[in-house]
Design a protein around this motif. Structure first.
Motif, short mmCIF file in Angstrom:
data_model
loop_
_atom_site.label_atom_id
_atom_site.label_comp_id
_atom_site.label_asym_id
_atom_site.label_seq_id
_atom_site.Cartn_x
_atom_site.Cartn_y
_atom_site.Cartn_z
N ARG A 132 0.83 -1.21 0.00
CA ARG A 132 0.00 0.00 0.00
C ARG A 132 0.86 1.26 0.00
O ARG A 132 0.61 2.21 -0.76
CB ARG A 132 -0.92 0.01 1.23
CG ARG A 132 -2.03 -1.04 1.20
CD ARG A 132 -2.78 -1.03 2.53
NE ARG A 132 -3.72 -2.13 2.66
CZ ARG A 132 -5.04 -2.04 2.47
NH1 ARG A 132 -5.57 -0.87 2.12
NH2 ARG A 132 -5.82 -3.08 2.62
N LEU A 157 0.40 0.88 13.86
CA LEU A 157 -0.73 0.07 13.41
C LEU A 157 -0.91 -1.10 14.37
O LEU A 157 -0.10 -2.02 14.41
CB LEU A 157 -0.50 -0.45 11.99
CG LEU A 157 -0.36 0.60 10.89
CD1 LEU A 157 -0.08 -0.07 9.56
CD2 LEU A 157 -1.61 1.46 10.81
N ASP A 181 -10.96 -5.84 9.38
CA ASP A 181 -11.94 -4.96 8.74
C ASP A 181 -11.46 -3.51 8.70
O ASP A 181 -12.27 -2.59 8.71
CB ASP A 181 -13.29 -5.05 9.46
CG ASP A 181 -13.16 -4.78 10.96
OD1 ASP A 181 -12.04 -4.48 11.41
OD2 ASP A 181 -14.18 -4.88 11.66
N MET A 182 -10.16 -3.30 8.65
CA MET A 182 -9.62 -1.94 8.73
C MET A 182 -9.01 -1.47 7.41
O MET A 182 -8.27 -0.49 7.39
CB MET A 182 -8.57 -1.87 9.84
CG MET A 182 -7.40 -2.82 9.69
SD MET A 182 -6.21 -2.71 11.05
CE MET A 182 -5.54 -1.07 10.81
N PRO A 210 -10.17 0.19 4.50
CA PRO A 210 -10.37 1.60 4.12
C PRO A 210 -9.74 2.57 5.11
O PRO A 210 -9.16 3.59 4.72
CB PRO A 210 -11.90 1.74 4.09
CG PRO A 210 -12.39 0.34 3.84
CD PRO A 210 -11.43 -0.55 4.56
N ARG A 211 -9.85 2.27 6.40
CA ARG A 211 -9.23 3.16 7.41
C ARG A 211 -7.72 3.18 7.25
O ARG A 211 -7.08 4.23 7.40
CB ARG A 211 -9.63 2.69 8.82
CG ARG A 211 -9.06 3.56 9.93
CD ARG A 211 -9.71 3.23 11.26
NE ARG A 211 -9.36 1.89 11.71
CZ ARG A 211 -8.29 1.62 12.45
NH1 ARG A 211 -7.46 2.61 12.78
NH2 ARG A 211 -8.03 0.41 12.85
N LEU A 212 -7.13 2.02 6.92
CA LEU A 212 -5.69 1.95 6.75
C LEU A 212 -5.24 2.79 5.56
O LEU A 212 -4.20 3.46 5.62
CB LEU A 212 -5.25 0.50 6.57
CG LEU A 212 -3.75 0.26 6.40
CD1 LEU A 212 -2.97 0.83 7.58
CD2 LEU A 212 -3.47 -1.21 6.24
N ASP A 213 -6.01 2.79 4.48
CA ASP A 213 -5.66 3.62 3.32
C ASP A 213 -5.64 5.10 3.71
O ASP A 213 -4.74 5.85 3.31
CB ASP A 213 -6.67 3.40 2.19
CG ASP A 213 -6.46 2.08 1.48
OD1 ASP A 213 -5.31 1.58 1.47
OD2 ASP A 213 -7.43 1.53 0.93
N THR A 214 -6.62 5.51 4.51
CA THR A 214 -6.66 6.91 4.95
C THR A 214 -5.46 7.24 5.83
O THR A 214 -4.82 8.29 5.68
CB THR A 214 -7.97 7.18 5.72
OG1 THR A 214 -9.08 6.89 4.87
CG2 THR A 214 -8.05 8.63 6.16
N LEU A 215 -5.14 6.34 6.75
CA LEU A 215 -3.98 6.56 7.63
C LEU A 215 -2.69 6.62 6.83
O LEU A 215 -1.82 7.47 7.09
CB LEU A 215 -3.89 5.42 8.66
CG LEU A 215 -4.93 5.40 9.78
CD1 LEU A 215 -4.83 4.09 10.56
CD2 LEU A 215 -4.76 6.59 10.71
#
Length: 366
Positions: free
Chosen positions: A234, A335, A341-342, A344-349
């Motif tokens: 990512r 992290l 289930d994280m 989308p949140r990981l992409d934002t972070l």
């Protein structure tokens, strides 16, 4: 006898090579999926850390696929990895599975030898003289494949950050790992790695200067992309060159104690961490802090700290890394991993983390 082992990054290529070259039947656990995690969660309680849950799920799926002998790595305190073999063994037996067990010690010494003597004595009767004769060559082939895997993964991490099409890097790496897996000799392994490195080198680049981060933390979450949400890939797609603090070979070298440089490196890292950690907390805690300090001194733009929820050594490291980051002006992305289930949140972070590092490099942040 049909042996199996847990998933851990590309470790299956190393283990499979040894088993095939030694003539020992094996069963590869299926790739780690949501079902793997759910199996581990269902048969344990919420307080155990994520690697135990996933490894338990790996073994359930492997036993369902026909494995009858489990090979598991061991460790010492304070990391709970030292209890995994006992906890997982008892859990699987309570579930009604029948299997044999062999623990590979985290440190090779006489105590570890005596611990494994009882486990191994039942297995050795199923091995023929030809298996023993082929085993040294099998170890050399496995080590060669491990080195080549790591060489290709490092090259892909560098290339992904500057490639015009980062997804093409992922595809070339996957193809190279498959070719390496199919190699039957050390020469074929070297040739497969060389072709992959050349293919990666030919991919077009953007000409941008990549950000560089070091990924530190608990070894399982650092090495297993199915657990760390593939954070290395990512970040690579965002123009970040990720350097892992350790690879599987790092821990083999530390455990074997055959390389004298390992002792010197350990002393150097403990000394780097000493201003913030006076005692050796154990596991990778001091190393995580030391690698962050070393990253700052080496001109890295940031640090990614990955670890399982409830991991005691790395929870301590996370607290210390907050102080290290603030004192050195080093962005740290922590992290804490448990459920899957994280995404989308990981992409934002990750995007915010990249923006912070880029702003600091350009002088737009204090």
């Amino acid at each position: 006898m049909r042996i199996t082992f847990p998933n851990l990054g590309s470790m299956h290529i190393f283990c499979k090579a040894i088993a095939e070259a030694a003539g020992i039947p094996y069963v590869l656990p299926p790739p780690t999926t949501e079902r793997t995690r759910e199996l581990g969660e269902f048969h344990t309680n919420e307080s155990v850390c994520l690697p135990l849950k996933i490894i338990l799920g790996n073994f359930v799926e492997a036993l369902e696929a026909g494995a009858d002998t489990i090979v598991m790595v061991g460790s010492g305190p304070p990391c709970r990895l030292g209890l995994y073999d006992r906890v997982i063994k008892l859990t699987l037996r309570d579930l009604g599975y029948r299997f044999r067990w062999l623990t590979i010690p985290g440190v090779f010494n006489w105590q570890a030898f005596l611990q494994n003597h009882d486990e191994a004595r039942h297995l050795k009767h199923e091995l023929r003289p030809s298996n023993y004769a082929r085993f040294p060559g099998a170890l050399l082939l496995g080590w060669e494949k491990m080195r080549r895997c790591e060489e290709m993964e490092r090259a892909a991490a560098r290339k992904r950050a500057v490639a015009a099409a980062p997804a093409e890097v992922d595809a070339r790496l996957a193809a190279g790992l498959r070719e390496l897996d199919q190699a039957r000799t050390r020469r074929e392994s070297a040739a497969a790695a060389r072709r992959t490195l050349e293919a990666l080198d030919r991919l077009p680049e953007t000409g941008r200067r990549p950000l560089r981060v070091r990924m530190v933390g608990e070894v399982y979450t650092v090495l297993e992309p199915g657990i760390n949400m593939d954070i290395e890939r990512r970040l690579g797609h965002l123009g970040v060159e990720v350097h892992r603090s350790s690879y599987f070979s790092t821990h083999i070298r530390r455990g074997s104690r055959l390389d004298p440089s390992v002792k010197r490196e350990r002393a150097r890292l403990l000394e780097l961490a000493r201003p913030w950690l006076k005692a050796d907390v154990g596991a990778e805690c001091n190393f995580s802090v030391a690698e962050a300090v070393d990253a700052h001194r080496s001109g890295f733009d940031g640090v990614v700290h990955v670890y399982p929820f409830s991991c005691m050594p790395e929870t301590n490291a996370a607290t210390v890394l907050s102080a290290v980051g603030a004192e050195l002006g080093l962005p740290v992305l922590g992290l804490v991993l448990d459920r899957q289930d994280m995404g989308p949140r990981l992409d934002t972070l990750a995007e915010a983390f990249v923006d912070v590092m880029r702003f600091r490099r350009e002088g737009r942040m204090a």
